[in-house]
Scaffold this active site. Structure first.
Site, mmCIF file in Angstrom:
data_model
loop_
_atom_site.group_PDB
_atom_site.id
_atom_site.type_symbol
_atom_site.label_atom_id
_atom_site.label_comp_id
_atom_site.label_asym_id
_atom_site.label_seq_id
_atom_site.Cartn_x
_atom_site.Cartn_y
_atom_site.Cartn_z
ATOM 1 N N SER A 136 -6.527 -81.745 -75.780
ATOM 2 C CA SER A 136 -7.630 -81.497 -74.839
ATOM 3 C C SER A 136 -8.052 -80.038 -74.944
ATOM 4 C CB SER A 136 -7.158 -81.775 -73.412
ATOM 5 O OG SER A 136 -8.095 -81.288 -72.482
ATOM 6 N N TYR A 151 -0.753 -80.680 -67.210
ATOM 7 C CA TYR A 151 -1.576 -81.371 -68.215
ATOM 8 C C TYR A 151 -1.880 -80.434 -69.384
ATOM 9 C CZ TYR A 151 -5.697 -83.868 -70.079
ATOM 10 O OH TYR A 151 -6.608 -84.508 -70.878
#
Ligand code: NAP
Length: 245
Positions: A136, A151
């Site tokens: 990401s 995350y």
């Protein structure tokens, strides 16, 4: 084979559709077994290709083993793996708990490790394989989507995993790559994005919109495909220029 590919508006489902259209046999592994079977049936019917859906918790070794056994019994040898299974984690760092932290790392890092190791056995034997894992922009930029520190850290781990594994797998003719999307129009960021949220997420994006699952799917399909054999240990940004802005 794709993990996390059952949710109807997700990147995994779009990638499965894209790959089926390119002629691949498809295995969809997802937490929701029923949704995985439904997605596989729809994809098989739409593209006339073989497709199976299997329930799995990628963070659990027994579950991964059983799911991959099922895929191996039903389909031709696994040539490509896309690690897409994921959860969001919008918890502020000072509110993070050990359980929350561990769950995020269990899904992303342990899950990617378990599924990848399980399918590599056969790939090494056949001297052919492609692994693509989804990181990401959050790993590179510390933000840009919705989730927070756990995350970002787990998605950064995917990048180290990818490069180090590529070093070990190169001699076996197996490529290992990552893609790092910016904000994509799926339901993972706390539900379907409203127009207002899309606009907020796009403020710093050079191409001023959120990305589509189909755009990420096309990149993953390329990296899994026959033209990408000399690409390995790479991270491909797909973020509308967000990282540069
Ligand atoms: P999504 O539609 O929610 O897809 C994630 C899928 O993974 C869901 O079907 C989910 O099932 C499944 N899953 C969750 N935990 C699992 C587990 N333990 N074992 C197996 N499957 C599990 O979201 P998406 O946006 O397409 O996300 C796909 C990947 O792209 C994720 O890794 C995500 O972090 C990454 N990504 C997304 C964006 C974005 O903006 N959308 C940006 C960068 C990276 P349930 O729905 O049942 O939980």
């Amino acid at each position: 084979m794709l993990t996390g590919a059952a949710s109807p508006r997700g990147i995994g489902r779009a990638t499965a559709d894209r790959l089926a259209g390119d002629g691949w046999a498809i295995a969809i592994l997802d937490l929701d077994a029923e949704a995985a079977r439904t997605a596989a049936a729809e994809i098989g019917a739409a593209h006339g290709t073989r497709a199976v859906g299997v329930g799995v918790d990628v963070s659990d070794q027994g579950s991964v083993d059983a799911a991959v056994n099922e895929v191996e019994a039903a389909l031709p040898p696994i040539l490509g793996l896309a690690n897409l299974a994921g959860i969001s984690s919008p918890t502020d760092f000072m509110a993070e708990t050990v359980a929350g932290w561990d769950r995020v790392f269990a899904v992303y890092m342990r899950g990617t490790f378990l599924v990848t190791q399980r399918v590599l056995d056969g790939m090494i034997e056949r001297r052919l394989g492609r692994i693509v894992s989804v990181s990401s922009i959050s790993a590179q930029r510390g933000g840009g989507t919705y989730s927070k520190v756990a995350y970002s850290a787990s998605k950064a781990a995917i990048l180290g995993f990818t490069r180090a594994l590529a070093c070990e797998m190169g001699p076996h003719n197996i490529t290992v790559n990552a893609v790092a999307p910016g904000p994509i129009d799926t339901d993972i960021m706390g539900g379907t994005l409203t127009e207002e949220r899309k606009a907020q997420l796009s403020v710093e994006v050079l191409v001023p919109r959120v990305g589509t699952p189909a755009e990420v799917a096309a990149l993953i399909a390329f990296l899994l495909g026959p033209d990408a054999g000399y690409i390995t240990a790479a991270t491909y940004d797909i973020n509308g220029g967000l990282r540069a802005s």
